[in-house]
Design an enzyme around this catalytic site. Structure first.
Site, mmCIF file in Angstrom:
data_model
loop_
_atom_site.group_PDB
_atom_site.id
_atom_site.type_symbol
_atom_site.label_atom_id
_atom_site.label_comp_id
_atom_site.label_asym_id
_atom_site.label_seq_id
_atom_site.Cartn_x
_atom_site.Cartn_y
_atom_site.Cartn_z
ATOM 1 N N HIS A 86 0.792 -1.166 0.167
ATOM 2 C CA HIS A 86 0.138 0.044 0.013
ATOM 3 C C HIS A 86 0.895 1.258 -0.011
ATOM 4 O O HIS A 86 0.579 2.167 -0.752
ATOM 5 C CB HIS A 86 -0.984 0.098 1.356
ATOM 6 N N ALA A 97 13.747 -9.395 -2.872
ATOM 7 C CA ALA A 97 14.460 -9.198 -4.361
ATOM 8 C C ALA A 97 13.849 -7.860 -4.765
ATOM 9 O O ALA A 97 12.773 -7.395 -4.520
ATOM 10 C CB ALA A 97 13.931 -10.341 -5.118
ATOM 11 N N ASN A 133 -0.197 -5.209 -6.789
ATOM 12 C CA ASN A 133 1.118 -4.700 -7.066
ATOM 13 C C ASN A 133 1.797 -5.827 -8.013
ATOM 14 O O ASN A 133 2.287 -5.329 -9.109
ATOM 15 C CB ASN A 133 1.815 -4.377 -6.366
ATOM 16 N N GLN A 169 12.035 -6.767 -7.106
ATOM 17 C CA GLN A 169 11.087 -7.509 -7.929
ATOM 18 C C GLN A 169 10.857 -6.615 -9.468
ATOM 19 O O GLN A 169 10.828 -7.422 -10.266
ATOM 20 C CB GLN A 169 9.683 -7.449 -7.243
ATOM 21 N N ASP A 222 -5.781 5.852 1.540
ATOM 22 C CA ASP A 222 -5.605 4.400 1.345
ATOM 23 C C ASP A 222 -7.356 3.748 1.590
ATOM 24 O O ASP A 222 -8.017 4.224 2.376
ATOM 25 C CB ASP A 222 -4.981 3.715 2.142
ATOM 26 N N THR A 236 -5.632 0.392 -4.069
ATOM 27 C CA THR A 236 -4.347 -0.411 -4.455
ATOM 28 C C THR A 236 -4.441 -1.584 -4.831
ATOM 29 O O THR A 236 -3.391 -2.474 -5.165
ATOM 30 C CB THR A 236 -3.524 -0.169 -3.186
#
Length: 463
Positions: free
Chosen positions: A22, A345, A366, A347, A122, A144
């Site tokens: 978020h 990682a 996401n 990403q 949010d 989100t």
């Protein structure tokens, strides 16, 4: 006054939910708004606070919430955490926003500079939406998650009346009218959570948007979710701005929103792999799996024969607290030379790497958008909440992935990985993923321009 000058005089206040999935899109949105000349203040909790040093162009103000209850910082289910966060943050958020309004009023007495035009909260923070409304500040809810997920939340009262909620065993495979291709089993769920608490939480979120928000902002794009967006606009009778994919449109560097430090050494490891040969595996920043599931994942990877990069973060296995789970005995030896395990990682860079051929994902929104943005097909293992909705769209609406299965079993895992990485089904999904990538890349900032105009128009409008 020129339009650009007017924008520079206005301030937007943002309030993210303090979780990685978020915070990141909220800060991406902040960068886009700042790039259009708006001043941006980010109100935030002290829990999981973003690092202001990474965003010198933004103003960060902690709300100084009271000590959070154990439900937020423990391994409690996500519904319990969200209810506790809303309760703990409502008054501190209201006080912080009121302080900004007072300060802005004193500063703009002569020239109206730097007043608060709008708040973006949010969408899971229903209490903050309510508080903004009480202070007379126009508020937009940032979703989100996907438009399909939010549409599902808006439909929950109807689904309850129709007998789909609570989800009944005998109706698991029934298509949900008005929410196709979703089946009952794909509706939002949190295993182990009290059903009444989940339904009550969803009702609070939907009621807050209907009663306290001037509109919604969705991290998606029209080409992929046009029908769901149209239904949301019809249901709410107010704007729904599709402003994504935010990670592609935002000028903010990929690493700036991260709450965890990534292991960048994995990129050099990928450099030595053949094109499209590596399966990237990550279940996100929040999801937890049972120890048995974790071990089946490991031995499925071992049995697939495919090179892999696996994110095994602290807290991934339920019951281990926040410790990194140990790999099964013999796994490292069985996969030596073709696998790499990291705690976290980078990403977006991983998915963009030429060596990555597919993504084994929990289907958080996401992650789904980032995979779509790079044309990478997916192996779907949804864990909770909106992930079941996203997984169904990935596999049955867009055709860019396949399911691991309701129960993760090493033999089925190995077979699915082989199909996705080297089979004809995988090739077809890769082609469809590339088509979606082109559509995602073609998404423009026109909706963002409309959002800014809407924010500025709120000045003298009714909230």
């Amino acid at each position: 006054m020129a339009a650009g000058q007017e924008q520079r005089r206005r301030r937007v206040v943002l309030f993210p939910l303090p979780f990685q999935g978020h915070v990141t899109p909220m800060l991406q949105l902040a960068a886009l708004l700042h790039g259009r000349g708006l001043a941006v203040t980010v109100l935030h909790t002290c829990f999981n606070a973003p690092d202001p040093r990474r965003h010198p162009e933004l103003t960060f103000v902690p709300i100084h919430e009271t000590t959070l209850p154990d439900e937020v910082t423990s391994a409690a289910d996500i519904v319990t955490q969200l209810l506790a966060l809303n309760a703990a943050c409502e008054a501190p958020f209201r006080d912080a926003l009121a302080s900004l309004l007072r300060r802005g009023h004193h500063q703009v007495a002569d020239d109206d500079d730097d007043d608060v035009a709008c708040a973006v909260v949010d969408g899971q923070c229903y209490a903050a939406l309510r508080a903004a409304r009480q202070l007379g500040v126009p508020a937009l809810a940032l979703r989100t998650d996907s438009a399909a997920t939010f549409l599902c939340m808006l439909a929950y009262p109807r689904l309850r009346d129709a007998g789909f909620v609570p989800i009944k065993e005998e109706r698991l495979d029934d298509l949900v009218p008005g929410l196709e291709p979703l089946r009952a089993r794909d509706l939002i769920r949190v295993d182990g959570s009290d059903t009444a608490a989940l339904c009550g939480y969803i009702a609070r979120v939907a009621d807050a948007v209907r009663g306290s928000a001037s509109g919604v902002v969705v991290n998606t794009f029209e080409a992929i979710e046009a029908l769901a967006l149209a239904k949301i606009r019809g249901d709410l009778s107010r704007p729904a701005f599709a402003v994504g994919p935010l990670h592609l449109l935002s000028p903010a560097p990929a690493a700036q929103g991260l709450l965890r430090a990534p292991d960048r050494g994995c990129l050099a490891w990928l450099d030595a792999r053949a094109p499209r040969s590596v399966l990237y595996v990550s279940l996100g920043s929040v999801a937890r799996v049972a120890r048995a599931t974790f071990e089946e994942m490991a031995w499925g990877l071992a049995g697939s024969g495919a090179p892999f990069l696996w994110v095994v973060r602290p807290g991934l296995v339920a019951g281990d607290g926040e410790e990194a789970p140990p790999l099964p005995d013999g796994f490292a030896e069985a996969t030596e030379g073709r696998g790499k395990v990291v705690a976290w990682a980078p990403q977006r860079e991983v998915l963009a790497h030429r060596a990555v051929g597919a993504f084994w994902t929990h289907c958080g929104w996401n992650s789904t958008l980032e995979s779509v943005g790079e044309g990478v097909p997916m192996l779907a293992q949804p864990c909770f909440a909106d992930q079941t909705v996203n997984a169904r769209y990935v596999t049955h609406e867009w055709g860019v992935g396949m399911e691991v299965g309701e129960e993760v079993e090493r033999g089925r895992v190995a077979e699915a990985v082989a199909k996705l990485m080297a089979g004809e089904d995988g090739a077809r999904m890769r082609d469809k993923a590339r088509s979606l990538q082109i559509q995602a890349s073609a998404a423009t900032s026109s909706s963002m321009d409309g959002l800014v105009r809407f924010m500025l128009s709120r000045r003298n409008a009714n909230v």
